[in-house]
Design a protein around this motif. Structure first.
Motif, short mmCIF file in Angstrom:
data_model
loop_
_atom_site.label_atom_id
_atom_site.label_comp_id
_atom_site.label_asym_id
_atom_site.label_seq_id
_atom_site.Cartn_x
_atom_site.Cartn_y
_atom_site.Cartn_z
N MET A 155 0.80 -1.22 0.00
CA MET A 155 0.00 0.00 0.00
C MET A 155 0.84 1.27 0.00
O MET A 155 1.57 1.55 0.95
CB MET A 155 -0.94 0.01 1.21
CG MET A 155 -2.01 1.10 1.12
SD MET A 155 -3.23 0.96 2.43
CE MET A 155 -2.40 1.83 3.77
N ALA A 245 -6.55 1.51 2.64
CA ALA A 245 -6.59 0.08 2.30
C ALA A 245 -7.88 -0.26 1.55
O ALA A 245 -7.86 -1.02 0.57
CB ALA A 245 -6.46 -0.76 3.56
N HIS A 248 -7.56 1.24 -1.98
CA HIS A 248 -6.65 0.43 -2.78
C HIS A 248 -7.35 -0.83 -3.30
O HIS A 248 -7.33 -1.12 -4.50
CB HIS A 248 -5.44 0.04 -1.93
CG HIS A 248 -4.42 -0.82 -2.62
ND1 HIS A 248 -3.11 -0.44 -2.76
CD2 HIS A 248 -4.50 -2.05 -3.19
CE1 HIS A 248 -2.43 -1.39 -3.40
NE2 HIS A 248 -3.26 -2.37 -3.66
#
Length: 326
Positions: A155, A245, A248
């Motif tokens: 990430m 997160a 993503h």
């Protein structure tokens, strides 16, 4: 009713996971018609706390939550996983150098890679959040030889989000008007937040920004934002990391917006002269749950120097954990 999706989360009693889990059961990732089963992994010393988190999840009476599995065994936690968020990692302690942190966490991600290889679905998509994220992802990927290498990522979306927000504040416009920002390289202070191809309201960003601000303010602000959050808040970024997160994984699964791209740490194929086989953050477009590196962007000397700095750090990290790369 759809078949439940199985989502594994490591470090599940920690701050980032606590901010993530309740958004998962609310449908913020897969939508409000996709039931899920959560597989939560923790170290034995944290299982009691994780049992409390499980109670809270159950007490939400979330229609999408079909089950919660709690374990301290990664082979159990990753069983049949469709998606895996590898968040748990030992944090840096007082006086600990980055290389020390790398050594401590390397073994954790080697074990988790082997467990994914043995237990998860062959199509599992794995996002590494725990730091040093790039090299942890490389270790996990190398220890899962039966899984597609392109299904491992680390990430830099938090850095990407930070960069977009800094530009939006400076230009006094909504974040939605900022496009084509890039984070190159490592999720560390060597990362390179690049605005040479960015757009503000459809116009080249660097035409609207002062060069001194870009070089001396923007770049170091994004590079050091995590440390500043810790200094200010007394704790590391949690809610913003969980949000990144989700961003993503959502873009990975469902695609990037038309006319824009995102930044993901993926296995280098040599694009832009970066050493193949490193986990390196690139600008990517995604479609049908697959990513593609944005090609043919002009890289000037200013940018090339910064790409080389962050690449060198990643090469050194890879050398330090070479014994764990199968």
């Amino acid at each position: 009713m759809k078949t439940p999706a199985h989502i594994a989360v490591t470090g599940a009693a920690g701050q980032i996971s606590y901010a993530l889990l309740f958004r998962l059961i609310a449908g913020d990732l897969l939508g409000d018609d996709q039931p899920i089963v959560l597989h939560l992994l923790e170290i034995p010393e944290a299982i009691a706390g994780l049992d409390g988190v499980k109670m809270e999840l159950i007490d939400c009476a979330a229609p999408l939550l079909h089950d919660v599995v709690v374990s301290d065994d990664p082979y159990v936690a990753f069983e049949n996983a469709d998606l895996a968020f590898l968040i748990g990692a030992k944090p840096r302690g007082p006086g600990m150098e980055r290389r020390d942190l790398l050594r401590v966490n390397a073994d954790i991600f080697a074990v988790q890679g082997r467990a994914l290889n043995a237990s998860a679905k062959r199509t599992v998509k794995t996002l590494v959040v725990g730091n040093p994220a790039n090299t942890n992802a490389l270790i996990a990927q190398h220890n899962a030889p039966e899984l597609p290498p392109e299904n491992f990522s680390a990430m830099t979306r938090l850095d990407y989000n930070r960069a977009k927000s800094q530009v939006a504040m400076h230009c006094r416009c909504p974040v939605s008007e900022i496009k084509r920002v890039i984070i190159w390289g490592n999720h560390s202070t060597t990362q390179y937040p690049d605005l040479h191809h960015a757009l503000v309201r459809g116009k080249p960003a660097l035409d609207k920004l002062e060069w001194d601000w870009y070089e001396k303010d923007f770049i170091p602000t994004v590079q050091n934002r995590g440390a500043v959050v810790i200094q200010t808040r007394g704790k590391s970024s949690a809610a913003s990391a969980a949000n990144a997160a989700l961003d993503h994984m959502r873009d990975w699964l469902f695609g990037t917006p038309a006319g824009d791209w995102t930044s993901m740490t993926i296995l280098s194929d040599g694009s832009y002269g970066v050493t193949p086989g490193l986990m390196f953050s690139y600008p990517v477009k995604t479609e049908n749950a697959r990513y593609q590196i944005v090609q043919n962007l002009e890289i000037n000397e200013f940018s090339r120097n910064r790409l080389q700095i962050t690449e060198a750090e990643l090469l050194a990290e890879r050398e330090a954990v070479r014994h764990l790369l199968r």
